[in-house]
Design a protein around this motif. Structure first.
Motif, PDB file in Angstrom:
ATOM      1  N   VAL A  44       0.811  -1.391  -0.166  1.00  0.00           N
ATOM      2  CA  VAL A  44       0.018   0.036   0.129  1.00  0.00           C
ATOM      3  C   VAL A  44       0.702   1.238  -0.037  1.00  0.00           C
ATOM      4  CG1 VAL A  44      -1.731   1.491   1.311  1.00  0.00           C
ATOM      5  CG2 VAL A  44      -1.935  -1.211   1.103  1.00  0.00           C
ATOM      6  N   MET A  45       1.968   1.082   0.886  1.00  0.00           N
ATOM      7  CA  MET A  45       2.868   2.374   0.636  1.00  0.00           C
ATOM      8  C   MET A  45       3.481   2.563  -0.431  1.00  0.00           C
ATOM      9  SD  MET A  45       5.701   3.128   4.146  1.00  0.00           S
ATOM     10  CE  MET A  45       6.027   4.812   4.175  1.00  0.00           C
ATOM     11  N   MET A  46       3.993   1.779  -1.200  1.00  0.00           N
ATOM     12  CA  MET A  46       4.690   1.587  -2.420  1.00  0.00           C
ATOM     13  C   MET A  46       3.718   2.231  -3.446  1.00  0.00           C
ATOM     14  SD  MET A  46       7.298   1.046  -4.095  1.00  0.00           S
ATOM     15  CE  MET A  46       8.400  -0.118  -3.407  1.00  0.00           C
ATOM     16  N   GLU A  47       2.365   1.727  -3.371  1.00  0.00           N
ATOM     17  CA  GLU A  47       1.561   2.286  -4.271  1.00  0.00           C
ATOM     18  C   GLU A  47       1.059   3.561  -4.159  1.00  0.00           C
ATOM     19  OE1 GLU A  47       0.361   0.813  -7.103  1.00  0.00           O
ATOM     20  OE2 GLU A  47       1.580  -1.112  -6.621  1.00  0.00           O
ATOM     21  N   THR A  48       1.034   3.981  -2.729  1.00  0.00           N
ATOM     22  CA  THR A  48       1.012   5.265  -2.361  1.00  0.00           C
ATOM     23  C   THR A  48       1.876   6.378  -3.066  1.00  0.00           C
ATOM     24  OG1 THR A  48      -0.165   4.836  -0.396  1.00  0.00           O
ATOM     25  CG2 THR A  48       0.671   7.152  -0.540  1.00  0.00           C
ATOM     26  N   ALA A  49       3.231   5.766  -3.066  1.00  0.00           N
ATOM     27  CA  ALA A  49       4.221   6.560  -3.477  1.00  0.00           C
ATOM     28  C   ALA A  49       4.242   6.719  -4.878  1.00  0.00           C
ATOM     29  CB  ALA A  49       5.630   5.725  -3.089  1.00  0.00           C
ATOM     30  N   LEU A  50       3.907   5.567  -5.667  1.00  0.00           N
ATOM     31  CA  LEU A  50       3.715   5.500  -7.134  1.00  0.00           C
ATOM     32  C   LEU A  50       2.457   6.717  -7.316  1.00  0.00           C
ATOM     33  CD1 LEU A  50       4.105   1.738  -8.024  1.00  0.00           C
ATOM     34  CD2 LEU A  50       5.820   3.672  -8.365  1.00  0.00           C
ATOM     35  N   ALA A  51       1.398   6.662  -6.726  1.00  0.00           N
ATOM     36  CA  ALA A  51       0.271   7.476  -7.307  1.00  0.00           C
ATOM     37  C   ALA A  51       0.868   8.892  -6.826  1.00  0.00           C
ATOM     38  CB  ALA A  51      -0.659   7.234  -5.972  1.00  0.00           C
ATOM     39  N   ILE A  52       1.668   9.336  -5.700  1.00  0.00           N
ATOM     40  CA  ILE A  52       2.219  10.571  -5.546  1.00  0.00           C
ATOM     41  C   ILE A  52       3.079  11.036  -6.599  1.00  0.00           C
ATOM     42  CG2 ILE A  52       3.485  12.064  -3.990  1.00  0.00           C
ATOM     43  CD1 ILE A  52       2.693  10.392  -1.556  1.00  0.00           C
ATOM     44  N   VAL A  83       8.904  11.275  -1.687  1.00  0.00           N
ATOM     45  CA  VAL A  83       9.608  11.050  -0.594  1.00  0.00           C
ATOM     46  C   VAL A  83       9.334  12.063   0.556  1.00  0.00           C
ATOM     47  CG1 VAL A  83      12.041  11.200   0.407  1.00  0.00           C
ATOM     48  CG2 VAL A  83      11.815   9.947  -1.785  1.00  0.00           C
ATOM     49  N   GLU A  84       9.073  13.367   0.400  1.00  0.00           N
ATOM     50  CA  GLU A  84       8.712  14.434   1.610  1.00  0.00           C
ATOM     51  C   GLU A  84       7.310  13.920   1.815  1.00  0.00           C
ATOM     52  OE1 GLU A  84      10.379  16.844   2.713  1.00  0.00           O
ATOM     53  OE2 GLU A  84      12.081  16.000   1.728  1.00  0.00           O
ATOM     54  N   THR A  85       6.521  13.708   1.050  1.00  0.00           N
ATOM     55  CA  THR A  85       5.167  13.480   1.289  1.00  0.00           C
ATOM     56  C   THR A  85       4.926  12.317   2.374  1.00  0.00           C
ATOM     57  OG1 THR A  85       4.021  14.239  -0.506  1.00  0.00           O
ATOM     58  CG2 THR A  85       2.726  12.809   0.917  1.00  0.00           C
ATOM     59  N   LEU A  86       5.567  11.126   2.088  1.00  0.00           N
ATOM     60  CA  LEU A  86       5.686   9.927   3.070  1.00  0.00           C
ATOM     61  C   LEU A  86       6.434  10.060   4.276  1.00  0.00           C
ATOM     62  CD1 LEU A  86       5.570   6.864   0.390  1.00  0.00           C
ATOM     63  CD2 LEU A  86       3.759   8.173   1.853  1.00  0.00           C
ATOM     64  N   ARG A  87       7.495  11.127   4.108  1.00  0.00           N
ATOM     65  CA  ARG A  87       8.535  11.454   5.360  1.00  0.00           C
ATOM     66  C   ARG A  87       7.517  11.962   6.464  1.00  0.00           C
ATOM     67  NH1 ARG A  87      13.646  14.629   4.495  1.00  0.00           N
ATOM     68  NH2 ARG A  87      14.215  12.355   3.716  1.00  0.00           N
ATOM     69  N   ARG A  88       6.383  12.670   5.930  1.00  0.00           N
ATOM     70  CA  ARG A  88       5.558  13.423   7.012  1.00  0.00           C
ATOM     71  C   ARG A  88       4.728  12.225   7.601  1.00  0.00           C
ATOM     72  NH1 ARG A  88       3.385  19.341   4.717  1.00  0.00           N
ATOM     73  NH2 ARG A  88       5.759  19.968   4.099  1.00  0.00           N
ATOM     74  N   LEU A  89       4.214  11.269   6.672  1.00  0.00           N
ATOM     75  CA  LEU A  89       3.753  10.199   7.646  1.00  0.00           C
ATOM     76  C   LEU A  89       4.535   9.405   8.411  1.00  0.00           C
ATOM     77  CD1 LEU A  89       1.126   7.970   7.217  1.00  0.00           C
ATOM     78  CD2 LEU A  89       2.485   6.815   5.485  1.00  0.00           C
TER      79      LEU A  89
END
Length: 429
Positions: A44-52, A83-89
């Motif tokens: 899910v996290m990988m797909e989220t990164a791809l979506a971003i 990277v920046e978006t998921l770093r906040r997660l």
């Protein structure tokens, strides 16, 4: 007791094997479920990164690219945005990490370390072998509470527009070169695997949850077994052990009791005599036996019938029991013959007991048949003879009582105690 013990041992063995088997299976099942959950979260996290990345490429980059001419905006870089978006997660969920690492990165923070470089080489080899397949590598990174599951996918240059920034330095935006210089992130080629996307998801929480679930499961099994163990034991006692115990007691009574007089029989008397002799030898106490039989008993049967004879035997047993202590033992030895075992009783006291029994029988007439007498022989154990020798002495005294006219008590002749004399030279005489 042996039946209960064997039953509980078998039940405990079955439970232990079942508990171990169920524990191993359920532990592996929960552990695998935890891994599956972590792997799902990583996907899910990988797909989220791809979506971003995709959203940045389609919706952000076209609007901000004109501004890069004056000042480079890293927000226009899809990798930077992801990277920046998921770093906040990760700030809210510690341990969750998304990173894009490259062997020759433009941004120094994206440069791969030695472990990541090996993983990139592995992904590049796999991508070269299967260019049309989606390549993915997963595994466990770290140890202890810091252990995490990682999922990595190769970053392969498939879009020619990427070479605008990462081809020749002369073709790259001047603003980007001004920020990052010309030392890294150039010379990339189409089809080249230059790095990887990697997601790390902590395993501590799912494994802790699996451990708590496993402990709860095992405790519930123990409680269930305890209740089952108690219930089966109660059922065993109520339906098997107690009925069997009652039956055994009944069989023991039938095997050791004379059915007519309710006194112990000959076999049981010998068992009791052997036990009392052993105790008297240890404690050095007296032990006496009284043997008697009813006089002219055959005449009673012939004159009044066997039913009347049986009643005389029953009433005789009742009169004997009335005069004895609870520690004494009376037995029907056979026919009209009876035996009395008197523990801790010397010969004089045994003679008195025999005389009391004789008087009890002779002085009170029996129903229908009238007066009945008995002859008695009394013997005291000398601590050396065996049970048969003791009884034989009482039997001989009984026959002396018969010879003396019946309805009397005769003391048995004491057997001389053999002693070993020792001569002066140490030899036996």
């Amino acid at each position: 007791m042996m039946l209960r013990l064997k039953f509980n041992l078998v039940l405990a063995a079955i439970f232990v094997f079942s508990l171990v088997g169920a524990g191993l299976y359920y532990y592996r099942f929960l552990e695998q479920s935890a891994f599956d959950d972590v792997h799902h979260d990583s996907q899910v996290m990988m797909e989220t990164a791809l979506a971003i990345r995709s959203y940045t490429t389609d919706q952000i980059k076209p609007h901000l690219d004109p501004l890069n001419a004056d000042q480079f905006l890293p927000q226009t870089v899809p990798a930077f945005a992801a990277v920046e978006t998921l770093r906040r997660l990760a700030g809210r969920y510690p341990g969750y990490e998304y990173r894009e690492a490259a062997l020759d990165a433009t941004n120094p923070r994206d440069r791969a370390n030695s472990w990541e470089a090996e993983l990139i080489e592995q992904l590049a080899t796999a991508a070269a072998r299967s260019p049309r397949d989606e390549v993915e590598v997963s595994g466990v990174y770290g140890s202890g509470i810091a252990r995490s599951l990682y999922v990595a996918r190769p970053i392969t240059i498939t879009d020619p527009s990427c070479l605008t920034c990462h081809g020749e330095p002369a073709n790259a935006p001047a603003s980007m070169v001004k920020v990052y210089g010309q030392q890294g992130g150039y010379g990339w080629q189409l089809g080249q695997t230059i790095g990887m996307q990697i997601v790390k998801v902590p395993m501590l929480y799912p494994l802790e949850k699996a451990r708590h679930t496993f402990n709860s499961f095992m405790i519930s099994l123990l409680i269930i077994f305890g209740l089952m163990f108690l219930g089966l034991n109660l059922a065993l006692s109520a339906m098997v052990i107690e009925p069997m115990a009652r039956l055994n007691r009944r069989l023991e009574t039938l095997a050791t009791t004379d059915f007519l007089t309710d006194l112990v029989n000959r076999r049981r008397f010998f068992e009791r005599l052997a036990s009392e002799m052993a105790e008297a030898r240890v404690r050095n106490t007296s032990l006496s036996v009284v043997m008697f039989d009813l006089d002219f008993f055959k005449r009673i049967n012939d004159t009044f019938g066997h039913d009347s004879g049986d009643k005389v035997l029953k009433h005789t047993a009742v009169r004997v029991r009335e005069l004895l202590r609870s520690s004494d033992c009376a037995a029907r030895f056979g026919g009209e013959e009876f035996m009395i075992l008197l523990r801790e009783t010397p010969i004089d006291a045994a003679m008195a007991v025999a005389e009391a029994v004789r008087a009890k029988i002779a002085d009170v007439p029996f129903e229908i048949v009238g007066t009945v007498s008995a002859s008695f022989g009394v013997a005291t154990w000398n601590h050396q003879e065996d049970a048969h020798a003791l009884i034989n002495r009482a039997d001989r005294a009984l026959y002396q009582a018969k010879d003396r006219g019946r309805n009397t008590v005769v003391r048995a002749v004491d057997t001389p105690v053999r002693r070993m004399l020792v001569s002066e030279d140490g030899g036996g005489i």
